[in-house]
Design an enzyme around this catalytic site. Structure first.
Site, PDB file in Angstrom:
ATOM      1  N   LYS A  46     -90.316  11.874  46.954  1.00  0.00           N
ATOM      2  CA  LYS A  46     -90.965  12.187  45.683  1.00  0.00           C
ATOM      3  C   LYS A  46     -92.491  12.173  45.794  1.00  0.00           C
ATOM      4  CE  LYS A  46     -87.179  11.175  42.583  1.00  0.00           C
ATOM      5  NZ  LYS A  46     -86.122  10.891  43.585  1.00  0.00           N
TER       6      LYS A  46
HETATM    7  C1  LIG Z   1     -84.933  11.638  43.799  1.00  0.00           C
HETATM    8  C2  LIG Z   1     -84.226  11.432  45.077  1.00  0.00           C
HETATM    9  C3  LIG Z   1     -83.169  12.279  45.488  1.00  0.00           C
HETATM   10  C4  LIG Z   1     -82.638  13.407  44.636  1.00  0.00           C
HETATM   11  O1  LIG Z   1     -83.554  14.456  44.450  1.00  0.00           O
HETATM   12  P1  LIG Z   1     -83.344  15.491  43.251  1.00  0.00           P
HETATM   13  O2  LIG Z   1     -84.543  16.345  43.260  1.00  0.00           O
HETATM   14  O3  LIG Z   1     -83.228  14.661  42.006  1.00  0.00           O
HETATM   15  O4  LIG Z   1     -82.095  16.243  43.533  1.00  0.00           O
HETATM   16  C5  LIG Z   1     -82.587  12.025  46.715  1.00  0.00           C
HETATM   17  N1  LIG Z   1     -82.987  10.991  47.492  1.00  0.00           N
HETATM   18  C6  LIG Z   1     -83.985  10.169  47.123  1.00  0.00           C
HETATM   19  C7  LIG Z   1     -84.349   9.041  48.010  1.00  0.00           C
HETATM   20  C8  LIG Z   1     -84.648  10.356  45.916  1.00  0.00           C
HETATM   21  O5  LIG Z   1     -85.627   9.524  45.559  1.00  0.00           O
END
Ligand SMILES: *Cc1c(COP(=O)(O)O)cnc(C)c1O
Length: 525
Positions: free
Chosen positions: A115
């Site tokens: 993120k």
């Molecule tokens: C947010 C997140 C995801 C999922 O991503 P999306 O964009 O919501 O599909 C997967 N793995 C981790 C570690 C995350 O923080």
């Protein structure tokens, strides 16, 4: 480039309006009015660019130079990725040469989670847009500012805090359920001591926290007075930033020989709210020859959709898994894909030219609005076989259980110790993507080429699951967390923390925390 809503009541919006607005006023999501196409020449030119340069090229296709110049986009990208620890920002690492399986490590940002790629950019972008609005203000004038309020069960909170810390004219309040986020995540959030960062530990659950945030946004007076803003995964700028690593990884894979010319490339994406994988879909629509595996955990609404065309909430609610960032009931970004699918297969407008195209856009929005009405009133909707087939041109999907997830962490630990001498530790989310890739290899004949699995978090963030998975490894190379825990995470334990405690999950208490927090920052409302 203008932006429109998937529900159709809003169009002709600037990039700035789409980014600062977050959700469209009609309840839909902002999408670009068209997807820019990338030529083979452009791809060739971009293949040797550094990550921030490539980012600026891609951003410039979605943001008019009249709004933000290319030079400004370059500055934003350079600043955003200077905080990453790896020189390649998002490096590829081979899991197994013989099985042609690699991981794309997206966790080299400040909070060790994918993120960061989006939120480092979003923080700088917000600040840039606000400073431009405030540039001509006199001392004493009311400045444009944003109060970001969000709830987190772990990952998003720390990435948002690190994206927004110290940013001018932005304050951030992140609510988390007290004692219910992992110790690492709690420390990551509460050790950020910038004056504009406010952590709030709420006595209650994550859902309580999310409900409070919803109530604050639904309170028009409060929302306007405090200029509430959100940075959740539906924000268009987050999707945009994530498009970059699909291109970058594609070029890396070609340069390193991981992928042969004219061989298709498949990305396996551990998916929750469909933001990460949606960025891959945009890359594909722009002209990058890739396919995408939608990898879900036991919360499998998306896997069910891609296999059957039925998009329906599970009657059991959200399942708690070892990959908590993917524990969702519905996927907030899926509506964007639904719009493109509706336009490609459901809409029946004849003719060519700008007018017919516009009519198709309007029609697609009507279809999406009807689907989401059904989702709300009946808990789901079903699309026709042609739509499922259209989605299948780009997407494959697989579901991975909790046990499979842990077994995959263990299996790759042992295999990599054997093949490379040093073991490699997958985080539980990444293990979902890896296992999904392995399943589809067996299941399908068109999945024999190279597969890159997106690695969305550093394993040290999810130590409980990893410890459990590796408790009984069968190799000589025993697992110890001390071997993989980054010094930055280690150092958090000794750092000073700051966090506001709220004894009851009540919106009025949170409003008071916001008021006092802003006052403490010296901001007059
Ligand atoms: C947010 C997140 C995801 C999922 O991503 P999306 O964009 O919501 O599909 C997967 N793995 C981790 C570690 C995350 O923080």
């Amino acid at each position: 480039m203008y932006y429109r809503s998937t529900r159709g009541a809003v169009a002709g919006q600037s990039f700035e309006a789409a980014v600062l607005g977050g959700l469209a006023p009609d309840g839909g999501l902002y999408i670009p009015e068209r997807i820019p196409a990338v030529t083979a020449e452009q791809l060739a030119q971009w293949s040797s660019l550094a990550f921030p340069e490539l980012a600026a090229e891609l951003f410039a296709l979605y943001v008019d130079s009249g709004e933000i110049t290319k030079a400004e986009l370059e500055t934003l990208a350079t600043r955003s990725y200077a905080t990453f620890r790896h020189p390649d920002i998002t490096p590829i690492r081979a899991l197994s040469e013989s099985q042609r399986l690699s991981v794309l490590e997206l966790f080299h940002g400040p909070t060790f989670a994918f993120k960061d790629v989006a939120l480092q950019f979003l923080g700088n972008l917000f600040e840039f847009l606000l400073q431009r609005r405030n540039a001509h203000k006199q001392p004493g004038d009311r400045r444009d500012r944003i109060t970001v309020v969000g709830a987190t069960s772990g990952d998003t909170g720390s990435a948002a805090i690190y994206g927004l810390r110290g940013k001018r004219d932005i304050s951030v309040f992140i609510l988390h359920p007290r004692g219910r986020v992992s110790p690492v995540q709690e420390r990551q959030m509460t050790t950020v001591l910038d004056a504009n960062v406010h952590n709030v530990a709420v006595e209650g659950t994550f859902d309580d926290c999310q409900d409070i945030v919803k109530q604050l946004f639904a309170d028009d007076e409060f929302r306007v007075q405090y200029s509430l803003g959100a940075v959740n995964s539906i924000n268009w700028a987050r999707i945009l930033a994530q498009i970059v690593y699909y291109f970058f990884a594609y070029f890396q894979a070609e340069a390193s020989g991981l992928k042969r010319t004219d061989e298709p490339l498949v990305f396996s994406v551990p998916t929750g709210n469909f933001g990460d994988i949606l960025a891959g879909y945009y890359a594909q629509r722009m002209g990058l020859p890739i396919r995408l595996i939608c990898a879900t955990n036991e919360n499998d609404i998306l896997d069910r959709f891609f296999r059957t065309g039925i998009y329906s909430k599970s009657s059991d609610g959200v399942a708690q898994t070892w990959a908590p960032a993917m524990d969702i009931c519905v996927s907030s970004n899926f509506e964007r894909l639904a719009w493109y699918l509706a336009r490609d297969t459901v809409v029946e407008v004849e003719g060519h030219g700008a007018e017919a195209e516009r009519a198709r856009d309007v029609e697609a929005s009507a279809v999406v609005a009807a689907w989401w009405t059904a989702l709300k009133s009946h808990g789901g909707f079903q699309v026709d076989a042609a739509t499922v087939a259209k989605a299948g041109e780009v997407f494959l999907s697989a579901k991975v259980s909790n046990d499979e997830m842990l077994a995959t962490i263990c299996a790759w630990y042992e295999r990599s110790a054997e093949e490379h001498g040093t073991p490699y530790v997958l985080d539980p989310h990444t293990a979902v993507g890896v296992k999904a890739a392995e399943k589809l290899r067996v299941e399908r004949s068109d999945c024999n080429g190279p597969i890159i699995c997106l690695s969305t978090a550093h394993p040290a963030k999810f130590d409980e699951a990893v410890e459990r998975a590796l408790a009984n490894v069968a190799t000589q190379v025993r697992f110890s967390f001390d071997d993989i825990r980054p010094v930055e995470i280690e150092a958090l334990a000794a750092k000073e923390r700051r966090c506001e405690q709220v004894p009851e999950a009540e919106a009025k208490l949170i409003k008071e925390v916001v008021r006092q927090g802003l006052q403490a920052e010296g901001i007059a409302i």
